[in-house]
Design a protein around this motif. Structure first.
Motif, PDB file in Angstrom:
ATOM      1  N   ARG A 120       7.632 -10.134  -1.855  1.00 22.19           N
ATOM      2  CA  ARG A 120       9.003 -10.073  -1.324  1.00 22.19           C
ATOM      3  C   ARG A 120      10.000  -9.790  -2.448  1.00 22.19           C
ATOM      4  O   ARG A 120      10.916  -8.980  -2.304  1.00 22.19           O
ATOM      5  N   ALA A 121       9.807 -10.442  -3.592  1.00 18.27           N
ATOM      6  CA  ALA A 121      10.705 -10.217  -4.732  1.00 18.27           C
ATOM      7  C   ALA A 121      10.621  -8.767  -5.207  1.00 18.27           C
ATOM      8  O   ALA A 121      11.645  -8.146  -5.510  1.00 18.27           O
ATOM      9  N   ALA A 122       9.414  -8.219  -5.257  1.00 20.84           N
ATOM     10  CA  ALA A 122       9.246  -6.824  -5.675  1.00 20.84           C
ATOM     11  C   ALA A 122       9.966  -5.882  -4.716  1.00 20.84           C
ATOM     12  O   ALA A 122      10.577  -4.894  -5.142  1.00 20.84           O
ATOM     13  N   LYS A 123       9.906  -6.186  -3.445  1.00 16.65           N
ATOM     14  CA  LYS A 123      10.577  -5.329  -2.458  1.00 16.65           C
ATOM     15  C   LYS A 123      12.091  -5.384  -2.593  1.00 16.65           C
ATOM     16  O   LYS A 123      12.771  -4.420  -2.255  1.00 16.65           O
ATOM     17  N   THR A 124      12.630  -6.490  -3.143  1.00 17.92           N
ATOM     18  CA  THR A 124      14.082  -6.573  -3.318  1.00 17.92           C
ATOM     19  C   THR A 124      14.571  -5.599  -4.393  1.00 17.92           C
ATOM     20  O   THR A 124      15.732  -5.208  -4.372  1.00 17.92           O
ATOM     21  N   TYR A 125      13.705  -5.237  -5.326  1.00 19.19           N
ATOM     22  CA  TYR A 125      14.111  -4.213  -6.301  1.00 19.19           C
ATOM     23  C   TYR A 125      13.498  -2.854  -5.967  1.00 19.19           C
ATOM     24  O   TYR A 125      13.343  -1.995  -6.827  1.00 19.19           O
ATOM     25  N   VAL A 176       0.845  -1.189   0.000  1.00 20.11           N
ATOM     26  CA  VAL A 176       0.000   0.000   0.000  1.00 20.11           C
ATOM     27  C   VAL A 176       0.885   1.244   0.000  1.00 20.11           C
ATOM     28  O   VAL A 176       1.801   1.371   0.812  1.00 20.11           O
ATOM     29  N   LEU A 177       0.588   2.159  -0.919  1.00 14.46           N
ATOM     30  CA  LEU A 177       1.257   3.457  -0.986  1.00 14.46           C
ATOM     31  C   LEU A 177       0.189   4.535  -0.838  1.00 14.46           C
ATOM     32  O   LEU A 177      -0.892   4.412  -1.427  1.00 14.46           O
ATOM     33  N   TRP A 236       4.352   9.077 -15.620  1.00 14.18           N
ATOM     34  CA  TRP A 236       4.302   7.741 -15.018  1.00 14.18           C
ATOM     35  C   TRP A 236       5.696   7.127 -14.910  1.00 14.18           C
ATOM     36  O   TRP A 236       6.489   7.207 -15.841  1.00 14.18           O
ATOM     37  N   GLY A 237       5.964   6.514 -13.797  1.00 12.96           N
ATOM     38  CA  GLY A 237       7.208   5.768 -13.596  1.00 12.96           C
ATOM     39  C   GLY A 237       8.135   6.447 -12.614  1.00 12.96           C
ATOM     40  O   GLY A 237       7.993   7.625 -12.308  1.00 12.96           O
ATOM     41  N   PRO A 238       9.101   5.694 -12.111  1.00 12.17           N
ATOM     42  CA  PRO A 238      10.053   6.233 -11.143  1.00 12.17           C
ATOM     43  C   PRO A 238      10.961   7.298 -11.757  1.00 12.17           C
ATOM     44  O   PRO A 238      11.021   7.467 -12.978  1.00 12.17           O
ATOM     45  N   ASP A 239      11.694   7.978 -10.894  1.00 14.43           N
ATOM     46  CA  ASP A 239      12.636   9.012 -11.331  1.00 14.43           C
ATOM     47  C   ASP A 239      13.603   8.448 -12.368  1.00 14.43           C
ATOM     48  O   ASP A 239      14.155   7.358 -12.196  1.00 14.43           O
ATOM     49  N   GLY A 240      13.783   9.189 -13.437  1.00 12.29           N
ATOM     50  CA  GLY A 240      14.720   8.800 -14.484  1.00 12.29           C
ATOM     51  C   GLY A 240      14.164   7.830 -15.507  1.00 12.29           C
ATOM     52  O   GLY A 240      14.803   7.585 -16.522  1.00 12.29           O
ATOM     53  N   GLU A 257       9.841   2.159  -2.792  1.00  9.59           N
ATOM     54  CA  GLU A 257      10.501   3.434  -3.069  1.00  9.59           C
ATOM     55  C   GLU A 257      10.220   3.911  -4.487  1.00  9.59           C
ATOM     56  O   GLU A 257       9.970   5.101  -4.720  1.00  9.59           O
ATOM     57  N   LEU A 258      10.261   2.979  -5.445  1.00  2.00           N
ATOM     58  CA  LEU A 258       9.998   3.342  -6.839  1.00  2.00           C
ATOM     59  C   LEU A 258       8.543   3.791  -7.016  1.00  2.00           C
ATOM     60  O   LEU A 258       8.258   4.720  -7.784  1.00  2.00           O
ATOM     61  N   GLY A 259       7.629   3.153  -6.302  1.00  2.00           N
ATOM     62  CA  GLY A 259       6.228   3.576  -6.337  1.00  2.00           C
ATOM     63  C   GLY A 259       6.051   4.985  -5.792  1.00  2.00           C
ATOM     64  O   GLY A 259       5.327   5.796  -6.373  1.00  2.00           O
ATOM     65  N   TYR A 260       6.731   5.273  -4.683  1.00  2.00           N
ATOM     66  CA  TYR A 260       6.641   6.631  -4.123  1.00  2.00           C
ATOM     67  C   TYR A 260       7.297   7.661  -5.052  1.00  2.00           C
ATOM     68  O   TYR A 260       6.850   8.803  -5.131  1.00  2.00           O
ATOM     69  N   GLN A 261       8.334   7.263  -5.783  1.00  2.00           N
ATOM     70  CA  GLN A 261       8.912   8.177  -6.771  1.00  2.00           C
ATOM     71  C   GLN A 261       7.886   8.495  -7.862  1.00  2.00           C
ATOM     72  O   GLN A 261       7.778   9.646  -8.300  1.00  2.00           O
ATOM     73  N   THR A 262       7.134   7.487  -8.294  1.00  2.00           N
ATOM     74  CA  THR A 262       6.099   7.709  -9.304  1.00  2.00           C
ATOM     75  C   THR A 262       5.046   8.681  -8.783  1.00  2.00           C
ATOM     76  O   THR A 262       4.650   9.621  -9.490  1.00  2.00           O
TER      77      THR A 262
END
Length: 162
Positions: free
Chosen positions: A122-127, A7-8, A33-37, A131-136
């Motif tokens: 868990r796999a998603a959290k390893t990448y 949840v974000l 849309w998408g993370p920074d960069g 944080e990437l969701g919050y960047q979006t």
């Protein structure tokens, strides 16, 4: 929250209608849309219940990630639900739900992603998915700050204004 759900949440200084416009305009959504960069290259975009958005997410290093969002609920200006996967490349789909709620003169956005298994989360959290969701969501906030008052409801395929 269970062991398959991420949840974000983020507050925006814009009405739900303005936030909805940034989420539902096919000319606007790919711009932020998408993370920074990262950037998006759209292959197909039909932002409505029953429609889909197929796009490549391109990382700063040039790595391309195929994406597909298949929309199952489009409830203006409150809720969008979609199945999200890698456009048939092997990743199991997950369900994402975006909810917009008026709050303190702006909008509270809640994004819930439910993965097929706890291991997938868990796999998603390893990448660094959180944080990437919050960047979006940060890019959405920047877009709204720069263009929010200019963001207006868009026309539907039949020409009616949403």
């Amino acid at each position: 929250m269970d062991n398959r759900t991420m949840v974000l949440e983020r507050q925006f200084n814009a009405t739900p209608e303005v936030v909805w416009a940034a989420l539902s305009d096919p000319n606007v959504l790919p711009t932020w849309w998408g993370p920074d960069g990262f950037s998006c290259k759209t292959k197909e975009i039909d932002l409505r219940e029953g429609g889909q958005w197929r796009f490549d997410m391109i990382a700063p290093d040039g790595t391309v990630f195929a994406n597909r969002h298949r929309f199952t609920v489009y409830d203006k200006p409150r809720r969008i639900v979609y199945l999200l996967d890698d456009d048939g490349q092997g990743e199991r789909s997950k369900t994402a739900e975006i909810t917009l709620m008026p709050q303190d003169g702006g909008t509270a956005l809640r994004l819930c992603m439910r993965f097929a298994t706890a291991e997938d989360l868990r796999a998603a959290k390893t990448y660094n998915a959180v944080e990437l969701g919050y960047q979006t969501l940060g890019k959405l906030a920047a877009y709204l700050e720069a263009h929010g008052q200019e963001t207006t409801p868009c026309a539907t395929p039949d020409g009616a204004v949403e």
